[in-house]
Motif scaffolding. Structure first.
Motif, PDB file in Angstrom:
ATOM      1  N   MET A   1       0.850  -1.191   0.000  1.00 29.01           N
ATOM      2  CA  MET A   1       0.000   0.000   0.000  1.00 29.01           C
ATOM      3  C   MET A   1       0.883   1.237   0.000  1.00 29.01           C
ATOM      4  SD  MET A   1      -3.129   0.964   2.595  1.00 29.01           S
ATOM      5  CE  MET A   1      -4.172  -0.333   1.959  1.00 29.01           C
ATOM      6  N   GLY A   2       0.715   2.087  -1.009  1.00 33.65           N
ATOM      7  CA  GLY A   2       1.573   3.255  -1.162  1.00 33.65           C
ATOM      8  C   GLY A   2       1.140   4.431  -0.310  1.00 33.65           C
ATOM      9  N   THR A   3       1.982   5.479  -0.317  1.00 35.76           N
ATOM     10  CA  THR A   3       1.711   6.677   0.483  1.00 35.76           C
ATOM     11  C   THR A   3       0.406   7.335   0.074  1.00 35.76           C
ATOM     12  OG1 THR A   3       4.095   7.041   0.705  1.00 35.76           O
ATOM     13  CG2 THR A   3       2.641   8.887   1.227  1.00 35.76           C
ATOM     14  N   SER A   4       0.135   7.393  -1.226  1.00 36.88           N
ATOM     15  CA  SER A   4      -1.094   8.034  -1.693  1.00 36.88           C
ATOM     16  C   SER A   4      -2.328   7.287  -1.208  1.00 36.88           C
ATOM     17  CB  SER A   4      -1.097   8.102  -3.225  1.00 36.88           C
ATOM     18  OG  SER A   4      -1.024   6.802  -3.790  1.00 36.88           O
ATOM     19  N   GLU A   5      -2.225   5.953  -1.153  1.00 34.67           N
ATOM     20  CA  GLU A   5      -3.360   5.167  -0.671  1.00 34.67           C
ATOM     21  C   GLU A   5      -3.568   5.355   0.827  1.00 34.67           C
ATOM     22  OE1 GLU A   5      -3.634   1.160  -3.129  1.00 34.67           O
ATOM     23  OE2 GLU A   5      -1.564   1.615  -2.592  1.00 34.67           O
ATOM     24  N   LEU A   6      -2.460   5.486   1.577  1.00 33.37           N
ATOM     25  CA  LEU A   6      -2.579   5.698   3.018  1.00 33.37           C
ATOM     26  C   LEU A   6      -3.318   6.993   3.336  1.00 33.37           C
ATOM     27  CD1 LEU A   6       0.936   4.615   4.377  1.00 33.37           C
ATOM     28  CD2 LEU A   6      -1.238   3.462   4.751  1.00 33.37           C
ATOM     29  N   LYS A   7      -3.152   7.989   2.482  1.00 34.89           N
ATOM     30  CA  LYS A   7      -3.784   9.285   2.729  1.00 34.89           C
ATOM     31  C   LYS A   7      -5.307   9.175   2.727  1.00 34.89           C
ATOM     32  CE  LYS A   7      -0.003  12.142   0.932  1.00 34.89           C
ATOM     33  NZ  LYS A   7       0.421  13.084  -0.128  1.00 34.89           N
ATOM     34  N   ILE A 164      -2.422  -0.269   9.349  1.00 35.86           N
ATOM     35  CA  ILE A 164      -1.339  -0.197   8.367  1.00 35.86           C
ATOM     36  C   ILE A 164      -0.314   0.840   8.805  1.00 35.86           C
ATOM     37  CG2 ILE A 164      -0.768   0.162   5.937  1.00 35.86           C
ATOM     38  CD1 ILE A 164      -2.618  -2.198   6.477  1.00 35.86           C
ATOM     39  N   GLN A 165       0.958   0.482   8.700  1.00 36.62           N
ATOM     40  CA  GLN A 165       2.032   1.381   9.086  1.00 36.62           C
ATOM     41  C   GLN A 165       2.465   2.263   7.912  1.00 36.62           C
ATOM     42  OE1 GLN A 165       4.534  -0.333  12.508  1.00 36.62           O
ATOM     43  NE2 GLN A 165       4.563  -1.978  10.989  1.00 36.62           N
ATOM     44  N   GLN A 166       3.308   3.240   8.231  1.00 36.21           N
ATOM     45  CA  GLN A 166       3.772   4.221   7.257  1.00 36.21           C
ATOM     46  C   GLN A 166       4.387   3.569   6.018  1.00 36.21           C
ATOM     47  OE1 GLN A 166       3.821   7.808   7.858  1.00 36.21           O
ATOM     48  NE2 GLN A 166       4.407   8.011   5.705  1.00 36.21           N
ATOM     49  N   ASP A 167       5.112   2.442   6.217  1.00 37.40           N
ATOM     50  CA  ASP A 167       5.777   1.794   5.088  1.00 37.40           C
ATOM     51  C   ASP A 167       4.876   0.815   4.341  1.00 37.40           C
ATOM     52  OD1 ASP A 167       5.570  -0.282   6.876  1.00 37.40           O
ATOM     53  OD2 ASP A 167       7.721  -0.622   7.096  1.00 37.40           O
ATOM     54  N   GLY A 168       3.588   0.751   4.693  1.00 35.35           N
ATOM     55  CA  GLY A 168       2.649  -0.130   4.021  1.00 35.35           C
ATOM     56  C   GLY A 168       2.528  -1.505   4.623  1.00 35.35           C
ATOM     57  N   SER A 169       3.332  -1.815   5.632  1.00 35.03           N
ATOM     58  CA  SER A 169       3.242  -3.121   6.281  1.00 35.03           C
ATOM     59  C   SER A 169       2.096  -3.114   7.292  1.00 35.03           C
ATOM     60  CB  SER A 169       4.553  -3.455   6.991  1.00 35.03           C
ATOM     61  OG  SER A 169       4.797  -2.538   8.048  1.00 35.03           O
ATOM     62  N   GLY A 343       6.662 -19.766   4.615  1.00 34.24           N
ATOM     63  CA  GLY A 343       6.229 -19.348   5.935  1.00 34.24           C
ATOM     64  C   GLY A 343       4.789 -18.879   5.954  1.00 34.24           C
ATOM     65  N   CYS A 344       4.086 -19.047   4.827  1.00 32.53           N
ATOM     66  CA  CYS A 344       2.675 -18.664   4.687  1.00 32.53           C
ATOM     67  C   CYS A 344       2.469 -17.154   4.767  1.00 32.53           C
ATOM     68  CB  CYS A 344       1.792 -19.399   5.695  1.00 32.53           C
ATOM     69  SG  CYS A 344       1.772 -21.184   5.431  1.00 32.53           S
ATOM     70  N   ALA A 345       3.438 -16.410   4.260  1.00 27.82           N
ATOM     71  CA  ALA A 345       3.294 -14.959   4.166  1.00 27.82           C
ATOM     72  C   ALA A 345       2.389 -14.611   2.992  1.00 27.82           C
ATOM     73  CB  ALA A 345       4.657 -14.298   3.978  1.00 27.82           C
ATOM     74  N   THR A 346       1.683 -13.499   3.114  1.00 26.47           N
ATOM     75  CA  THR A 346       0.948 -12.931   1.989  1.00 26.47           C
ATOM     76  C   THR A 346       1.872 -11.958   1.268  1.00 26.47           C
ATOM     77  OG1 THR A 346       0.075 -10.976   3.139  1.00 26.47           O
ATOM     78  CG2 THR A 346      -1.149 -13.054   3.398  1.00 26.47           C
ATOM     79  N   ASN A 347       1.381 -11.287   0.246  1.00 25.82           N
ATOM     80  CA  ASN A 347       2.185 -10.293  -0.461  1.00 25.82           C
ATOM     81  C   ASN A 347       2.321  -8.984   0.311  1.00 25.82           C
ATOM     82  OD1 ASN A 347      -0.728 -10.134  -1.245  1.00 25.82           O
ATOM     83  ND2 ASN A 347      -0.046  -8.248  -2.226  1.00 25.82           N
ATOM     84  N   VAL A 348       1.634  -8.857   1.460  1.00 20.07           N
ATOM     85  CA  VAL A 348       1.713  -7.648   2.283  1.00 20.07           C
ATOM     86  C   VAL A 348       2.684  -7.901   3.435  1.00 20.07           C
ATOM     87  CG1 VAL A 348       0.429  -6.027   3.732  1.00 20.07           C
ATOM     88  CG2 VAL A 348      -0.660  -7.045   1.712  1.00 20.07           C
ATOM     89  N   PRO A 349       3.736  -7.109   3.581  1.00 21.55           N
ATOM     90  CA  PRO A 349       4.703  -7.325   4.663  1.00 21.55           C
ATOM     91  C   PRO A 349       4.031  -7.343   6.035  1.00 21.55           C
ATOM     92  CG  PRO A 349       5.539  -5.705   3.109  1.00 21.55           C
ATOM     93  CD  PRO A 349       4.112  -5.959   2.726  1.00 21.55           C
ATOM     94  N   GLN A 402       6.025   3.177  14.001  1.00 23.45           N
ATOM     95  CA  GLN A 402       5.549   4.077  12.966  1.00 23.45           C
ATOM     96  C   GLN A 402       4.112   4.509  13.241  1.00 23.45           C
ATOM     97  OE1 GLN A 402       6.180   2.451   9.008  1.00 23.45           O
ATOM     98  NE2 GLN A 402       7.728   1.048   9.797  1.00 23.45           N
ATOM     99  N   ARG A 403       3.733   5.576  12.564  1.00 24.29           N
ATOM    100  CA  ARG A 403       2.325   5.976  12.593  1.00 24.29           C
ATOM    101  C   ARG A 403       1.500   4.889  11.925  1.00 24.29           C
ATOM    102  NH1 ARG A 403       1.194  11.574   9.972  1.00 24.29           N
ATOM    103  NH2 ARG A 403      -0.870  11.053  10.784  1.00 24.29           N
ATOM    104  N   MET A 404       0.232   4.774  12.334  1.00 27.71           N
ATOM    105  CA  MET A 404      -0.611   3.742  11.751  1.00 27.71           C
ATOM    106  C   MET A 404      -1.940   4.327  11.293  1.00 27.71           C
ATOM    107  SD  MET A 404       0.091   0.177  13.761  1.00 27.71           S
ATOM    108  CE  MET A 404      -0.627   0.603  15.330  1.00 27.71           C
ATOM    109  N   TRP A 405      -2.500   3.664  10.282  1.00 27.39           N
ATOM    110  CA  TRP A 405      -3.788   4.050   9.729  1.00 27.39           C
ATOM    111  C   TRP A 405      -4.755   2.876   9.783  1.00 27.39           C
ATOM    112  CZ3 TRP A 405       0.691   6.244   8.392  1.00 27.39           C
ATOM    113  CH2 TRP A 405       0.720   7.629   8.173  1.00 27.39           C
ATOM    114  N   ARG A 406      -6.033   3.189   9.837  1.00 27.23           N
ATOM    115  CA  ARG A 406      -7.087   2.178   9.851  1.00 27.23           C
ATOM    116  C   ARG A 406      -7.388   1.751   8.419  1.00 27.23           C
ATOM    117  NH1 ARG A 406     -10.104   2.101  14.615  1.00 27.23           N
ATOM    118  NH2 ARG A 406      -9.683   3.792  16.084  1.00 27.23           N
ATOM    119  N   ALA A 407      -7.249   0.467   8.138  1.00 26.60           N
ATOM    120  CA  ALA A 407      -7.496  -0.014   6.782  1.00 26.60           C
ATOM    121  C   ALA A 407      -8.970  -0.274   6.511  1.00 26.60           C
ATOM    122  CB  ALA A 407      -6.704  -1.292   6.523  1.00 26.60           C
ATOM    123  N   GLY A 408      -9.781  -0.389   7.566  1.00 26.06           N
ATOM    124  CA  GLY A 408     -11.191  -0.723   7.400  1.00 26.06           C
ATOM    125  C   GLY A 408     -11.951   0.319   6.612  1.00 26.06           C
TER     126      GLY A 408
END
Length: 567
Positions: A1-7, A164-169, A343-349, A402-408
């Motif tokens: 998730m990029g910076t523009s999407e976090l906004k 979601i954190q600032q770096d998209g993880s 390790g059963c990771a998704t594409n999202v860190p 990091q700062r976090m955002w609500r993905a819901g």
């Protein structure tokens, strides 16, 4: 998730929840996959919180009933035979390396259960029989072991959204306690989605907490899904009961209302005939092919199968009873969150998936059913995700918070003045996915028409007013079911062939050129893509360091995989 999407997302401020936790690993879901993940993460010295929508140990599809397990002795021939039959049934979409890993890890974990005290029955020679598990005993033991490992369990505490954190993880989640109404927020180094699949509130036994919540939460964070076209599994059972355990119907004959035998109807090969007839008239069954010895075994193996019959004074071995097919969607299907590593990771860190919330195509391809492979996948993927999540959390622990955002989004944001009723949304979704004529066998134009209606519903839902408290849980369930149906039907449109449980009336044969995965994603604008099936051998080891309640590590099987044939 990029910076523009976090906004576009609302910020999450520390102290905004009534109860807050800061841990290494958060596990969302308290079934087999979730409890194995929590125990495995704790064994890797991680602090762990497990948040369950219900009561961990009694909620979910496994807890109320028995389940078979894909448990095969470590004999090369036995395991090759075990892989071969399901590989063909699943349309050759499974991967031999993953099947080898799951067979080996299941063997080890089942023996660990025995060491923990699970009461496996003995045969007449006094040897333990470890090919099945009774849900109540199994999940009671798993809850006990999770607590003994130091896992904090939050019961009746559904997660509503990821953070979601600032770096998209992914950096945690927020939710609420359904009993007290208190909100909670958890900051975590890694999050494991083990919320099960989506059965669309079809009233199948144990499935009414399985509404696809984890799929929507993960997709909002940018996670991909895979195999969502393999989601039209219907469980066979009495019309008057929620029990959809189908094994015993191998000893059944099926009849019309006047008692005439239905030729070609059956449980495993012939269920399509049952679905076809149910569109216009009732179908009846009788377990009249079971001899007295088999009947006695049935009563012992699955006692809850008979509860609804006994209450109605029906003898299913001698009397006809009406049957139905209940949609179990991705619970007995194979679609779910896409897995990108061992390790059963998704594409999202920072985000991992296990159990029915993750795709089972890796070991089942396009076909599975209740228990067996799903049970083996739950305990194996949970084990691997827990260990990997703990390791990931350790790696990033030194990093500054990091700062976090609500993905819901849907049902969580106040985007407009129009309100919507979750019950109405749920009923409309069910009207599109329940009917056999729409979903048992698919057809292109019908799929497109259904998607027009489902997309219109989503447009209405995403601009509606948000709800708070306990009502938010129902709203998110409605949104999750709707989102799941849209990925499901778009993936079904993209696979223009019949393969596994995905049946197209307008493309009735298997196409050798479509031996690929259908990847999907997106929330407001769902998308699909194609990805090749990996034909490679695994040599990775899955290790968990020794401890008082820790599983011994084991290397995944490195047998040479036979050449994959093309149908």
């Amino acid at each position: 998730m990029g910076t523009s999407e976090l906004k576009r997302l609302a910020p999450y401020a520390a102290g905004s929840a009534q109860r807050e936790y800061d841990v290494d690993v958060l596990v969302i879901g308290g079934g087999p996959a979730g409890t194995w993940a929590a125990i495995s993460a704790a064994a890797n010295k991680a602090s762990v919180v497990l948040a369950d929508k219900g009561f961990c140990g009694t909620s979910g599809a496994t807890a109320p009933s028995g389940t078979g397990v894909w448990y095969v002795k470590p004999d090369e021939q036995a395991r090759e035979e075990a892989k071969s039959s399901r590989y063909q049934m699943g349309g050759q979409l499974a991967e031999h390396a993953w099947m080898d890993r799951v067979l080996e890890q299941t063997w080890l974990n089942i023996h660990q259960l025995a060491e923990w005290g699970y009461p496996f029955p003995l045969n007449t020679q006094g040897e333990p029989q470890r090919t099945s598990l009774q849900g109540p005993e199994y999940m009671r033991l798993m809850r006990k072991q999770a607590k003994a490992s130091g896992v904090r369990i939050l019961d009746h505490s559904p997660a509503l959204e990821l953070l979601i954190q600032q770096d998209g993880s992914v950096g945690g989640a927020s939710g609420l306690n359904r009993l007290s109404g208190e909100t909670w927020g958890i900051r975590a180094g890694a999050v494991i989605i083990a919320t099960g699949g989506c059965a669309f509130l079809s009233r199948a036994l144990g499935c009414n907490v399985l509404t696809g919540d984890g799929l929507l939460m993960a997709a909002e964070a940018g996670a991909e899904l895979s195999g969502m076209e393999f989601s039209n599994a219907y469980g066979l059972g009495p019309a008057f009961s929620s029990v959809t355990k189908s094994l015993f119907y191998n000893w059944a004959n099926f009849y019309y209302a006047d008692g005439t035998l239905i030729e070609g109807a059956g449980s495993t090969r012939g269920r399509g005939k049952v679905a076809q007839i149910l569109q216009t008239q009732p179908v009846y069954a009788r377990l009249d092919r079971a001899d007295p010895q088999i009947q006695a075994w049935m009563r012992t193996a699955q006692p809850n199968f008979f509860v609804s019959f006994d209450r109605r004074n029906i003898n299913p071995f001698t009397q006809l009873f009406p049957v139905s097919l209940r949609l179990e969607g991705t619970v007995r299907g194979t679609g779910g969150l896409n897995i990108v590593d061992e390790g059963c990771a998704t594409n999202v860190p920072g985000l991992y998936a296990a159990g029915d919330a993750a795709t089972r195509e890796l070991i089942c391809g396009g076909f599975t059913g209740g228990g067996s492979h799903n049970a083996a996948w739950a305990l194996s993927s949970g084990f691997w995700a827990g260990a990997a999540g703990a390791d990931y959390s350790k790696q990033i622990k030194a990093a500054a918070k990091q700062r976090m955002w609500r993905a819901g989004q849907a049902g969580m944001q106040n985007n407009g003045s129009r309100s919507w009723n979750p019950g109405d949304i749920i009923a409309r979704v069910q009207s599109e996915v329940f009917p056999y004529e729409k979903n048992w066998t698919r057809q292109g134009e019908a799929l497109e028409e259904a998607l027009k209606r489902l997309d219109s519903l989503w447009d209405r839902l995403k601009v509606g007013t948000s709800v708070a408290g306990r009502d938010a849980v129902r709203a998110r369930e409605a949104a999750s079911m709707l989102a799941t149906s849209r990925w499901m039907y778009r993936s079904a449109l993209a696979r223009t062939e019949t393969r596994g449980m995905h049946r197209r009336s307008d493309y009735t044969s298997l196409d050798p050129l479509q031996r690929h995965r259908i990847i999907s994603g997106g929330v407001d604008e769902p998308w699909t893509d194609k990805r090749n099936v990996a034909d490679k051998q695994s040599t990775n080891a899955v290790e968990v360091k020794a401890g008082p309640t820790v599983l011994d590590s084991a290397k995944a099987s490195t047998k040479t995989s036979p050449e994959m044939e093309t149908i």
